[in-house]
Design an enzyme around this catalytic site. Structure first.
Site, mmCIF file in Angstrom:
data_model
loop_
_atom_site.group_PDB
_atom_site.id
_atom_site.type_symbol
_atom_site.label_atom_id
_atom_site.label_comp_id
_atom_site.label_asym_id
_atom_site.label_seq_id
_atom_site.Cartn_x
_atom_site.Cartn_y
_atom_site.Cartn_z
ATOM 1 N N TYR A 283 38.542 43.261 48.672
ATOM 2 C CA TYR A 283 39.430 42.097 48.596
ATOM 3 C C TYR A 283 40.888 42.443 48.287
ATOM 4 C CZ TYR A 283 38.244 42.577 43.597
ATOM 5 O OH TYR A 283 38.028 43.069 42.346
ATOM 6 N N ASP B 175 31.540 38.455 40.066
ATOM 7 C CA ASP B 175 31.382 38.892 38.679
ATOM 8 C C ASP B 175 30.744 40.289 38.660
ATOM 9 O OD1 ASP B 175 31.421 38.899 35.968
ATOM 10 O OD2 ASP B 175 29.871 37.378 35.704
ATOM 11 N N CYS C 267 44.028 47.402 0.770
ATOM 12 C CA CYS C 267 42.801 46.765 1.277
ATOM 13 C C CYS C 267 42.120 47.703 2.275
ATOM 14 C CB CYS C 267 43.141 45.442 1.952
ATOM 15 S SG CYS C 267 41.688 44.647 2.648
ATOM 16 N N LYS D 45 35.371 34.595 43.117
ATOM 17 C CA LYS D 45 35.647 35.663 42.154
ATOM 18 C C LYS D 45 34.294 36.281 41.816
ATOM 19 C CE LYS D 45 38.163 36.726 37.950
ATOM 20 N NZ LYS D 45 37.151 37.413 37.153
ATOM 21 N N GLU E 181 38.968 32.529 47.638
ATOM 22 C CA GLU E 181 37.759 33.333 47.837
ATOM 23 C C GLU E 181 37.005 33.406 46.515
ATOM 24 O OE1 GLU E 181 40.618 36.481 48.498
ATOM 25 O OE2 GLU E 181 39.347 37.845 47.356
ATOM 26 N N CYS F 90 38.796 43.445 -0.730
ATOM 27 C CA CYS F 90 39.526 44.155 -1.782
ATOM 28 C C CYS F 90 39.818 43.285 -3.003
ATOM 29 C CB CYS F 90 40.823 44.753 -1.232
ATOM 30 S SG CYS F 90 42.093 43.529 -0.915
ATOM 31 N N LYS G 269 38.589 29.441 37.144
ATOM 32 C CA LYS G 269 37.253 29.750 36.628
ATOM 33 C C LYS G 269 36.339 28.523 36.647
ATOM 34 C CE LYS G 269 36.699 33.420 34.787
ATOM 35 N NZ LYS G 269 37.251 34.216 33.705
ATOM 36 N N CYS H 71 40.302 37.950 -0.985
ATOM 37 C CA CYS H 71 39.856 38.827 0.100
ATOM 38 C C CYS H 71 38.481 39.402 -0.239
ATOM 39 C CB CYS H 71 40.860 39.963 0.319
ATOM 40 S SG CYS H 71 40.247 41.221 1.459
ATOM 41 N N CYS I 290 44.920 38.324 3.537
ATOM 42 C CA CYS I 290 44.780 39.145 2.343
ATOM 43 C C CYS I 290 46.159 39.712 2.007
ATOM 44 C CB CYS I 290 43.787 40.267 2.637
ATOM 45 S SG CYS I 290 43.891 41.628 1.475
HETATM 46 S S1 IVH Z 1 42.139 40.292 43.153
HETATM 47 C C1 IVH Z 1 46.020 41.980 41.894
HETATM 48 N N1 IVH Z 1 39.972 39.130 44.071
HETATM 49 O O1 IVH Z 1 38.600 39.879 38.722
HETATM 50 C C2 IVH Z 1 44.781 41.209 41.895
HETATM 51 N N2 IVH Z 1 39.863 40.133 41.931
HETATM 52 O O2 IVH Z 1 40.127 38.986 36.427
HETATM 53 C C3 IVH Z 1 43.596 42.059 41.825
HETATM 54 N N3 IVH Z 1 37.662 40.034 40.888
HETATM 55 O O3 IVH Z 1 39.911 43.010 37.898
HETATM 56 C C4 IVH Z 1 42.347 41.329 41.764
HETATM 57 N N4 IVH Z 1 36.648 38.958 42.521
HETATM 58 O O4 IVH Z 1 37.622 42.932 39.039
HETATM 59 C C5 IVH Z 1 40.521 39.795 43.043
HETATM 60 N N5 IVH Z 1 38.125 38.120 45.027
HETATM 61 C C6 IVH Z 1 38.676 38.779 44.023
HETATM 62 C C7 IVH Z 1 37.936 39.129 42.874
HETATM 63 C C8 IVH Z 1 38.577 39.808 41.836
HETATM 64 C C9 IVH Z 1 36.503 39.518 41.319
HETATM 65 C C10 IVH Z 1 37.844 40.687 39.565
HETATM 66 C C11 IVH Z 1 38.531 42.017 39.592
HETATM 67 C C12 IVH Z 1 39.707 41.877 38.673
HETATM 68 C C13 IVH Z 1 39.303 40.715 37.839
HETATM 69 C C14 IVH Z 1 40.501 39.995 37.288
#
Ligand code: IVH
Length: 703
Positions: A231, A125, A448, A123, A121, A427, A319, A424, A442
């Site tokens: 999710y 942002d 320092c 991710k 699914e 210091c 990613k 450094c 350092c």
């Molecule tokens: S699952 C235990 N599903 O990504 C797993 N996270 O990098 C809990 N996020 O803190 C997260 N889309 O804020 C999950 N489809 C998705 C997501 C997702 C965005 C974010 C979420 C999490 C962060 C982790």
């Protein structure tokens, strides 16, 4: 009986607002400053809602000190705190397809099975949110915070159209988790409005969403179009389904938006295909995504896989490639960190990379600037980085921007290689590189000032002492303060007494402070005089001792006196040293770093001075785990047949046991499978209980 808001006349409303302001202020002080709440969350929320309702009916009566505008104590972030019942985790990242294949292999190996299905699914942002429903009614919404404690944003979340206030047929307790985000169209409109009002525009939709959710005035949140995809889940009185996909579909039936690109995949190839599909659709979605999340579909398998300290073993975020941009390198600055590391920072001509303006990038270390990685291998075809160069920068997710490449055709012919400082800059002490270390450090130690400030910053940060009202700005101020100096952690705990003893220049009269914030700061410091052993060990800022290791060490020794005596005694070869190494994850490098810190007279004095100010709480064996193995030290040896070694170890730890790598007199239990060799013999010699895998499964309640 309280009078209904609709029945109040103007005079009564005014009196009621005055009363509520007083009651809520007292409740805030009790909660935030004294750490001793007088009202339940529900009572507090009810009073706040009543106050807001009266203000809505009689806007002209809203008080200058209205509780609607100020949540929490003066030095707090402004929101109530919520301890998450189930930790909110983050995700491990994958960048290459090979990382995904490795993830799949790891999962299968851990479980000892040949095939695993996953969901894929987008991710999103945005920022994650926990929604708590009790008997189908939304009672609390909280941000992720540090994963353990988040901020209470219930009032704000109630204004979001995507979030149901009530659920049909929900379990008695249901915590729904998902992402709050803002669409591109709404973001553009919001920024146009900001500009028209002369307010600063937001850098990107994620910042806009975060800024809008974290508003002290819920009316502002209400005017900002925030959306939500569900999710995941937290605490539950009853499972939603047997699989990830069924649970997500259950969310949809309950009235939540779920992402339409969520797919069930049966092979790693299917995952990659879905990744590519989502990547092609990315530009048309109308909201920001930064990758694809894969999760093991079968919840029973998720449960077996469990968690590492902050991430689940059953999920990974694949990613999208980082975004790139070219700009000019204006200067190279050197920052001196807590452990004395000299870190070069690129100051860049500001440039937009993936919607964010970037003006700094990390240059890692001396070798990186010279065109070599930490192992000495050539990077960027050996091109070194020089002042004035035309450089390509990139950012991937939230990480600090980095320099990827240099355009030599744009280089000024007079540009000279960068000469990394050997002194450094803070210091003047010599900065040296140890054999095999890519970092120059350092050697000034406690003299320092940069190291001093950074150590204190680490000391007061989240996860460490976490002292509210003592952030970077205040640390720097106190460090340089001639009247009320804080040069080492112990000084923080004498601050209040020193302030009281000084008739002049009281803290409350200084810039940036007032009576209230000074009192709050002293109270916040006082509240941390009692500190759990693991947090104290982490706070000392000893090299290689992170949060997880600190917890392991604390569990190993359980009390401060035992820990202190052991690290004082430990020397390579002796019993205390071997015992330290028997703690899981403690290696020779860490053991050296730890024992050296305690052997250095100046550091030792600073640690002793600190300890003298504190009540150090021993590690509690997790009593809530009704298990015969909680608190026991166990060693696995030989081949396990019912589960993999990794799973056995993870299970034992989640039941509160310590898993050690070698058998010593401190070992409580050795679990030996077929082929067990010297460890089983050691157990017999030392009289340690020895059991087989079936007995272990029964004992650990895993059958
Ligand atoms: S699952 C235990 N599903 O990504 C797993 N996270 O990098 C809990 N996020 O803190 C997260 N889309 O804020 C999950 N489809 C998705 C997501 C997702 C965005 C974010 C979420 C999490 C962060 C982790």
């Amino acid at each position: 009986m309280e009078k209904a808001v609709e029945d109040l006349d103007q005079a009564q409303a005014k009196a009621e607002l005055a009363r509520l302001a007083q009651v809520l202020a007292a409740a805030n002080t009790a909660y935030h400053t004294l750490d001793a709440p007088e009202l339940s969350d529900a009572e507090y929320d009810a009073l706040k809602r009543r106050n807001a309702a009266i203000e809505a009916r009689f806007p002209e009566l809203k008080r200058a000190d209205s509780p609607s505008d100020q949540v929490g104590g003066a030095v707090s972030s402004g929101f109530g705190k919520v301890a998450h019942r189930v930790k909110m985790l983050s995700l491990e990242n994958a960048f290459a397809e090979s990382d995904v294949a490795e993830f799949d292999e790891r999962v299968k190996k851990f479980l000892g099975i040949a095939e695993v299905s996953y969901t894929a699914e987008p991710k999103i942002d945005g920022l994650s949110l926990n929604l708590r429903y009790e008997t189908g009614v939304l009672v609390q919404a909280a941000t992720r915070g540090d994963g353990k404690v988040g901020e209470d944003v219930t009032d704000n979340v109630r204004t979001m159209a995507d979030i149901p206030q009530t659920l049909p047929d929900a379990p008695d307790l249901l915590e729904v988790r998902g992402e709050v985000y803002m669409s591109h169209a709404d973001f553009a409109e919001l920024n146009a409005r900001q500009a028209a009002r002369g307010d600063k525009p937001f850098a990107n939709p994620r910042n806009a969403a975060a800024g809008s959710l974290r508003q002290l005035d819920a009316n502002i949140t209400a005017a900002r179009p925030l959306r939500f995809f569900a999710y995941a889940w937290g605490a539950l009185s009853q499972p939603l389904g047997l699989t990830q996909i069924a649970s997500i579909e259950a969310f949809n039936r309950l009235g939540f938006q779920i992402n339409p690109l969520t797919m069930l995949c049966h092979t790693p190839d299917d995952l990659i295909a879905q990744y590519r599909k989502i990547e092609t659709l990315r530009a048309t979605l109308g909201y920001d995504i930064d990758g694809v999340v894969y999760k093991v579909n079968d919840l029973a398998l998720q449960e077996r896989l469990g968690f590492r300290s902050t991430t689940p073993r059953w999920a990974i975020a694949h990613k999208f490639p980082a975004e790139l941009a070219w700009t000019r390198l204006l200067a190279i600055d050197i920052q001196v960190g807590r452990t004395g590391a000299l870190s070069p920072v690129a100051r860049l001509q500001p440039v937009t990379v993936g919607g964010v303006v970037v003006s700094n990038a990390t240059l890692h270390n001396e070798d990186y600037i010279a065109g070599r990685d930490s192992k000495g291998a050539i990077i960027r075809e050996g091109k070194d980085i020089r002042m004035g160069d035309w450089v390509q920068v990139y950012r991937a997710g939230d990480v600090i921007p980095k320099v990827a490449d240099i355009d030599l055709s744009q280089r000024d012919t007079t540009a000279q290689p960068y000469a990394f400082p050997t002194i450094c800059p803070e210091c003047g002490s010599p900065a040296q590189r140890e054999e095999g270390d890519s970092v120059r450090r350092c050697t000034g130690g406690l003299i320092c000032p940069a190291q001093g400030v950074e150590r204190l910053n680490h000391f007061v940060a989240r996860g460490a002492f976490d002292i509210e009202g003592l952030g970077k700005k205040q640390v720097e101020m106190f460090f340089a303060d001639p009247d009320l100096p804080v040069r080492q952690p112990a000084d923080i705990f004498t601050l209040s007494a020193r302030d009281a003893a000084n008739p002049f220049k009281k803290l409350k009269n200084r810039d940036g402070f007032g009576e209230k914030s000074a009192t709050n700061l002293f109270a916040a410091i006082e509240a941390r005089r009692r500190i759990p052993l693991d947090r104290l060990i982490f706070s000392l800022g000893i090299r290689h001792v992170g949060e997880v290791t600190a917890a392991v060490i604390a569990r190993h020794y359980t009390t401060w006196p035992a820990f202190e005596a052991a690290v004082t005694l430990a020397e390579p070869g002796n019993a205390a040293w071997e015992d330290l190494l028997s703690a899981d994850g403690v290696g020779a490098v860490l053991a050296h770093s730890l024992t050296e810190a305690f052997r250095n007279p100046a550091e030792r004095a600073a640690i002793e001075a600190l300890a003298a100010q504190l009540t150090i709480l021993p590690v509690e064996v997790r009593a809530n785990i009704a298990s015969d193995i909680a608190g026991k030290t166990v060693v696995f040896t030989g081949t396990l047949e019912k589960m993999t070694r990794a799973e056995a170890k993870a299970r034992a730890e989640s039941l509160g046991a310590k898993v050690a790598g070698s058998v010593s007199a401190k070992t409580d239990l050795v679990i030996a499978g077929p082929g067990a060799g010297s460890k089983a013999k050691d157990a017999e010699r030392l009289g340690v209980t020895l059991i087989d895998e079936d007995a272990w499964i029964a004992l650990a309640g895993l059958a």
